[in-house]
Design a protein around this motif. Structure first.
Motif: not given
Lengths: 112, 116
Positions: B33, B35, B48, B91, B95, B97-98, B102-108
């Motif tokens: 993703y 942002y 996305h 940013f 994440s 697994d489509p 429990l998918d969560t997005q991890y940011f750079g």
């Protein structure tokens, strides 16, 4: 009306007290709710997520969700100076694998 | 395990120039993703990818922005020509697994873009 609303703060809480952060959202179809913590100049860091109504606890953090009221909150118990950061509320239509809608964040300061 | 990385961390360019931002997601994450946060505003979704395909590009502001993810690994976001209002922090998140519950997005850490 913003899609996700948070009080921008700053919110000042004495060390050891409970910090309460609030968030409301406008889309009733929202399914997933996330709290991210962001230190100045750093990346947002996920600290809690919640999908179901009620409370979810993880250590000193508790997320609360009330879908009927379109309200999600984050409680931080025994606040520490290291908890001082901006807390971002994010909302997803699905279960996390699609775009997130963020609030502007609440700046929290823990006073030693 | 390495997190999401972004390059450069800062970029200062003049109006009308071109800038390319790069994001390397967490290894094995199919979802990527982009942002953006402009000063004083909330973080806003741009687009996305699922692997190399654009799943949702509803947040892209205009055709001066081009995102690619060749081979489904790293992604680039090109702004050409840059305008003053493009300034902000970009940013990237990933994440795993489509469709997973429990998918969560991890940011750079973000790329801070300043257009003068």
């Amino acid at each position: 009306q913003k899609e996700v609303e948070q009080n921008s703060g700053p919110l000042s809480v004495p060390e050891g007290a409970i910090a309460s952060l609030n968030c409301t959202y406008s889309d009733r179809g929202s399914q997933s709710f996330f709290w991210y913590r962001q230190y100045s100049g750093k990346s947002p860091e996920l600290i809690m997520f919640i999908y179901s109504n009620g409370d979810k606890e993880d250590g000193r953090f508790t997320a609360q969700l009330n879908k009927a009221s379109q309200y999600v909150s984050l409680l931080i118990r025994d606040s520490q100076p290291s908890d001082s950061a901006t807390y971002l509320c994010a909302v997803g239509i699905g279960f996390g694998n699609e775009k997130l809608t963020f609030g502007t964040g609440t700046r929290l300061t823990i006073i030693p | 395990e390495a997190g999401v990385t972004q390059f450069p961390s800062h970029s200062v360019i003049e109006k009308g120039q071109t800038v390319t931002l790069r994001c390397d997601p967490i290894s094995g994450h199919d979802n990527l993703y982009w942002y953006r946060r402009v000063m004083g505003k909330e973080i806003k979704f741009l687009l996305h990818f699922v692997k190399e395909s654009k799943q949702d590009e509803s947040g892209m502001p205009n055709n001066r922005f081009l995102a690619e993810r060749t081979g489904g690994t790293y992604s680039t976001l090109k702004v050409q020509p840059a305008e003053l209002e493009d300034s902000g922090v970009y940013f990237c998140a990933s994440s795993q697994d489509p469709g997973g519950m429990l998918d969560t997005q991890y940011f750079g850490p973000g790329t801070r873009l300043t257009v003068l």
